[in-house]
Each structure stands twice: as structure tokens, then as C-alpha cells.
Design a protein around this motif. Structure first.
Motif, short mmCIF file in Angstrom:
data_model
loop_
_atom_site.label_atom_id
_atom_site.label_comp_id
_atom_site.label_asym_id
_atom_site.label_seq_id
_atom_site.Cartn_x
_atom_site.Cartn_y
_atom_site.Cartn_z
N ARG A 104 0.83 -1.20 0.00
CA ARG A 104 0.00 0.00 0.00
C ARG A 104 0.86 1.25 0.00
N GLU A 105 1.92 1.24 0.81
CA GLU A 105 2.80 2.41 0.87
C GLU A 105 3.41 2.69 -0.50
N LEU A 106 3.86 1.65 -1.18
CA LEU A 106 4.43 1.82 -2.51
C LEU A 106 3.38 2.31 -3.50
N ALA A 107 2.20 1.70 -3.47
CA ALA A 107 1.14 2.08 -4.40
C ALA A 107 0.67 3.52 -4.20
N VAL A 108 0.45 3.90 -2.95
CA VAL A 108 -0.03 5.26 -2.68
C VAL A 108 1.06 6.29 -2.98
N SER A 109 2.32 5.95 -2.70
CA SER A 109 3.42 6.86 -3.05
C SER A 109 3.48 7.08 -4.56
N ARG A 112 0.52 9.22 -5.60
CA ARG A 112 0.74 10.63 -5.25
C ARG A 112 1.73 11.29 -6.20
N GLU A 113 2.79 10.56 -6.55
CA GLU A 113 3.78 11.11 -7.48
C GLU A 113 3.14 11.39 -8.84
N TRP A 114 2.35 10.44 -9.32
CA TRP A 114 1.70 10.62 -10.62
C TRP A 114 0.70 11.77 -10.57
N MET A 115 -0.08 11.85 -9.48
CA MET A 115 -1.06 12.93 -9.35
C MET A 115 -0.36 14.30 -9.28
N ALA A 116 0.78 14.35 -8.62
CA ALA A 116 1.54 15.60 -8.56
C ALA A 116 2.05 15.98 -9.95
N SER A 123 -5.81 16.15 -4.70
CA SER A 123 -6.83 15.09 -4.67
C SER A 123 -6.43 13.93 -3.77
N VAL A 124 -5.14 13.72 -3.61
CA VAL A 124 -4.67 12.59 -2.79
C VAL A 124 -3.81 13.06 -1.61
N ALA A 125 -4.14 14.23 -1.10
CA ALA A 125 -3.45 14.72 0.10
C ALA A 125 -3.74 13.78 1.26
N VAL A 126 -2.87 13.78 2.24
CA VAL A 126 -3.02 12.88 3.39
C VAL A 126 -4.37 13.13 4.06
N SER A 127 -5.11 12.03 4.27
CA SER A 127 -6.44 12.13 4.89
C SER A 127 -6.36 11.76 6.36
N MET A 180 -10.45 8.98 -4.74
CA MET A 180 -10.20 10.41 -4.95
C MET A 180 -9.47 10.66 -6.27
N ALA A 181 -8.62 9.73 -6.67
CA ALA A 181 -7.84 9.89 -7.90
C ALA A 181 -8.58 9.37 -9.13
N TRP A 182 -9.65 8.61 -8.90
CA TRP A 182 -10.32 7.94 -10.02
C TRP A 182 -10.75 8.88 -11.14
N PRO A 183 -11.31 10.06 -10.87
CA PRO A 183 -11.68 10.94 -11.98
C PRO A 183 -10.49 11.25 -12.91
#
Length: 193
Positions: A104-109, A112-116, A123-127, A180-183
Motif C-alpha cells: 500500500r505504501e508503494l502504491a499510494v506513493s 501521489r507522485e503521478w497525481m503531482a 486530490s490525494v493529500a493525506v487524509s 479520490m484519484a479515479w476521476p
């Protein structure tokens, strides 16, 4: 690369990782398993304190930087991954839990990198869900490292419960970030960009 006290603390956390692992694998023969566990627990706690302290100092001293914002989560993820691998090796957690949390840590990182990169990082800021997961995980790991009862309190059982909660929250928070990133993911897959 900027160099200041918060970044020095983050680098300290990274340097503590081989020391932390070495406590179990290259420590002197006269060190008992109990002493090894205590030393590893203290190292992990020190790393956790430096994690809090580097962020607080960066904000307090006005020394936030893009490099520090990059390095801090890398140091955190490396320390947690090392601890989870050690805990699996010691038989204190199931490998599946470690795989779930590390994956999960790898996937979310990566997400986040791709979204940035596409300008949609907010959209994927820490919740809050991610923060609760982190708290459960950071409480569980020292308990599982130490593992021995204290004054009749079942430390291993509490640690196991907390790491299981962290694993469930890990999956839940990953689903939340993907939602959150799906759109953006959907839009990019249609346009091929």
C-alpha cells in the motif's frame, strides 16, 4: 540539496535503519534476545520522535523544503518496511500483514507522485484515515518489537490487534485515495495522456 536541522534529523532516521536491523542480526553474542528487542524498540521510538521533530522544526524554523518534503516520507516508509520485515522474521506478525502495508505504501506513493506530475496532488493529500492508520501502525510496531508483557499487560496481543487494525485501515485508506484519484485516472485513460 538544502541542509538544515530538520533534514539532518530525517537523514538520522535513515541512518538508524541499518542499526535497527543490525541489533537482531549482527549484535554481540552477550546481548540477550530481550536486550536486542529492547534496543530495537528504543531505536524505533527514537526514529519516530525524529519524524515528529523534523516536521515540527521545519515549520517552526521556516526551513521547509521540497527536498525535505520528499525525503521525510521516504525515511518513514523505509523504517516501517524494515521493522515489518524484522517482525515477520521474528514470527511476531504474519507476512500477509507486512505485504499489505508495504504494498500500500508503494502504491499510494506512486499514485501521489503521478497525481503531482499531472497537477492534481491535492486530490490525494493525506487524509485523516491515513493519519489514524499511521498512528495505529506506529504504536503497534514498538509493542511487537518489545513483545514481552509489562506488569501483566499483554504487549504482544495489543501490538497484534493494533497492526491488524493498521492493515485494515491500510486497505481502506488505499481505496479512499484511489477513489479520490479515479476521476483523473479515468480521464487520462480515455484521452491516452
Amino acid at each position: 540539496m538544502p541542509f538544515n536541522i530538520p533534514i539532518l534529523l530525517t537523514w538520522t532516521r535513515i541512518v538508524l535503519i541499518p542499526l535497527f536491523v543490525g541489533v537482531f542480526y549482527v549484535s554481540p553474542a552477550w546481548l540477550s534476545l530481550h536486550e536486542q528487542a529492547l534496543a530495537a524498540t528504543l531505536i524505533f521510538i527514537i526514529a519516530g520522535v525524529t519524524d515528529w521533530l523534523d516536521g515540527w522544526l521545519a515549520r517552526k524554523l521556516g526551513q521547509t523544503s521540497a527536498f525535505g518534503a520528499f525525503l521525510d516520507p521516504v525515511a518513514d516508509k523505509l523504517m516501517v518496511a524494515a521493522a515489518l520485515i524484522v517482525l515477520v522474521q521474528l514470527g511476531r506478525i504474519d507476512a500477509l500483514i507486512a505485504v499489505i502495508i508495504i504494498s500500500r505504501e508503494l502504491a499510494v506513493s506512486a499514485l501521489r507522485e503521478w497525481m503531482a506530475k499531472i497537477g492534481a496532488a491535492e486530490s490525494v493529500a493525506v487524509s485523516m484515515l491515513g493519519k489514524i492508520k499511521t498512528v495505529a501502525q506506529m504504536l503497534a510496531i514498538p509493542l511487537l518489537l518489545y513483545s514481552e508483557d509489562i506488569a501483566g499487560i499483554p504487549i504482544q496481543t495489543i501490538g497484534t490487534l493494533l497492526i491488524t487494525i493498521a492493515a485494515v485501515l491500510t486497505l481502506w485508506s488505499m481505496a479512499y485515495y484511489l477513489k479520490m484519484a479515479w476521476p483523473e485516472i479515468s480521464l487520462r485513460s480515455k484521452t491516452g495522456k
